[in-house]
Motif scaffolding. Sequence first.
Motif, PDB file in Angstrom:
ATOM      1  N   ASN A  24       0.470  -1.599  -0.002  1.00 28.02           N
ATOM      2  CA  ASN A  24      -0.231  -0.225  -0.458  1.00 28.02           C
ATOM      3  C   ASN A  24       0.961   1.186   0.181  1.00 28.02           C
ATOM      4  O   ASN A  24       1.354   1.402   1.048  1.00 28.02           O
ATOM      5  N   ASP A  25       1.085   1.721  -1.113  1.00 33.37           N
ATOM      6  CA  ASP A  25       1.938   2.892  -1.291  1.00 33.37           C
ATOM      7  C   ASP A  25       1.070   4.141  -1.322  1.00 33.37           C
ATOM      8  O   ASP A  25       1.967   5.700  -2.788  1.00 33.37           O
ATOM      9  N   GLN A  26      -0.194   4.521  -1.157  1.00 35.36           N
ATOM     10  CA  GLN A  26      -0.640   5.718  -0.525  1.00 35.36           C
ATOM     11  C   GLN A  26      -0.881   5.405   0.947  1.00 35.36           C
ATOM     12  O   GLN A  26      -1.645   4.873   0.930  1.00 35.36           O
ATOM     13  N   ILE A  28      -8.250  -6.745   1.123  1.00 30.61           N
ATOM     14  CA  ILE A  28      -7.177  -8.334   0.853  1.00 30.61           C
ATOM     15  C   ILE A  28      -7.959  -9.336   1.157  1.00 30.61           C
ATOM     16  O   ILE A  28      -7.248 -10.717   0.109  1.00 30.61           O
ATOM     17  N   GLN A  29      -8.498  -9.408   1.906  1.00 29.21           N
ATOM     18  CA  GLN A  29      -8.971 -11.655   1.486  1.00 29.21           C
ATOM     19  C   GLN A  29     -10.107 -11.633   0.751  1.00 29.21           C
ATOM     20  O   GLN A  29      -9.887 -12.447   0.014  1.00 29.21           O
ATOM     21  N   GLN A  30     -11.391 -10.707   0.436  1.00 27.55           N
ATOM     22  CA  GLN A  30     -11.431 -11.207  -0.529  1.00 27.55           C
ATOM     23  C   GLN A  30     -11.402 -10.523  -2.426  1.00 27.55           C
ATOM     24  O   GLN A  30     -10.838 -11.430  -3.285  1.00 27.55           O
ATOM     25  N   LEU A  31      -9.418 -10.063  -2.216  1.00 26.83           N
ATOM     26  CA  LEU A  31      -9.060  -9.974  -3.237  1.00 26.83           C
ATOM     27  C   LEU A  31      -8.383 -11.201  -4.104  1.00 26.83           C
ATOM     28  O   LEU A  31      -8.117 -11.888  -4.667  1.00 26.83           O
ATOM     29  N   ILE A  60      -7.215   0.503   3.556  1.00 23.72           N
ATOM     30  CA  ILE A  60      -6.735  -0.954   2.704  1.00 23.72           C
ATOM     31  C   ILE A  60      -6.986  -1.859   3.933  1.00 23.72           C
ATOM     32  O   ILE A  60      -5.810  -2.276   4.733  1.00 23.72           O
ATOM     33  N   SER A  61      -8.234  -2.315   3.899  1.00 23.97           N
ATOM     34  CA  SER A  61      -8.833  -3.082   5.199  1.00 23.97           C
ATOM     35  C   SER A  61      -8.133  -4.631   4.645  1.00 23.97           C
ATOM     36  O   SER A  61      -7.617  -4.859   3.910  1.00 23.97           O
ATOM     37  N   GLU A  62      -7.944  -4.916   6.069  1.00 23.76           N
ATOM     38  CA  GLU A  62      -7.527  -6.917   6.031  1.00 23.76           C
ATOM     39  C   GLU A  62      -8.382  -7.435   5.087  1.00 23.76           C
ATOM     40  O   GLU A  62      -8.186  -8.388   4.394  1.00 23.76           O
ATOM     41  N   HIS A 113     -22.050   2.301  -7.163  1.00 25.37           N
ATOM     42  CA  HIS A 113     -21.502   0.856  -5.949  1.00 25.37           C
ATOM     43  C   HIS A 113     -20.422   1.323  -5.385  1.00 25.37           C
ATOM     44  O   HIS A 113     -19.085   1.920  -5.374  1.00 25.37           O
ATOM     45  N   SER A 114     -20.333  -0.010  -4.089  1.00 25.97           N
ATOM     46  CA  SER A 114     -18.707   0.150  -3.522  1.00 25.97           C
ATOM     47  C   SER A 114     -17.370   0.630  -3.807  1.00 25.97           C
ATOM     48  O   SER A 114     -17.562  -0.106  -4.808  1.00 25.97           O
ATOM     49  N   LEU A 115     -16.556   1.200  -2.779  1.00 29.13           N
ATOM     50  CA  LEU A 115     -15.154   1.258  -3.594  1.00 29.13           C
ATOM     51  C   LEU A 115     -14.917  -0.531  -3.413  1.00 29.13           C
ATOM     52  O   LEU A 115     -13.997  -0.563  -4.372  1.00 29.13           O
ATOM     53  N   GLN A 116     -15.448  -0.758  -2.734  1.00 28.23           N
ATOM     54  CA  GLN A 116     -14.787  -2.101  -2.144  1.00 28.23           C
ATOM     55  C   GLN A 116     -14.799  -3.616  -3.638  1.00 28.23           C
ATOM     56  O   GLN A 116     -13.694  -3.800  -4.132  1.00 28.23           O
TER      57      GLN A 116
END
Length: 163
Positions: free
Chosen positions: A9-11, A21-24, A16-18, A117-120
């Motif tokens: 995460n370079d911003q 990341i799990q969803q990604l 950015i939640s855990e 829609h959501s950011l996620q």
Amino acid sequence: MKLQLAFSNDQNEIEISEEWIQQLEELLQIAGQSENISSGEVTLTFVDDKSIHQLNKQYRGIDTPTDVLSFAMQDSGFEETEIFYEDDFEFDEVTTMLGDVVISVTTAKRQSEEYGHSLQREIGFLFVHGFLHLIGYDHQDEQSEKEMFNKQEQILLEAGLTR
């Protein structure tokens, strides 16, 4: 063996939640299964518009920010230089680096608001889009664009990321 996700995460604009990341990671597994890819590594980097603007200008010659960039490691393009290693260098035969995906969270946030829609979901969409580019998909014409976007939507639907 399964696909592996490494991220940075370079911003500083959006946390950015855990959970994200799990969803990604789940999206990566679903996308890999849909394309019969069971192993490899994808690196994901979250940046801001300024950083992605620089990358877009440097690597694509386009002087504007964008939402996602993909840098495939498995391409062997006509003008690419072959890399030679010293004899004693040992490769990790198990993990193949598929490439890097870079997402501007600034643009993702703006687009999620525009699309309602959501950011996620937007980040998931951009990540799957980037992954498909890494494995050879493109959208240079209407037919290939339709095929790629249909694959993206199917993967997102399977992960429960609907509009």
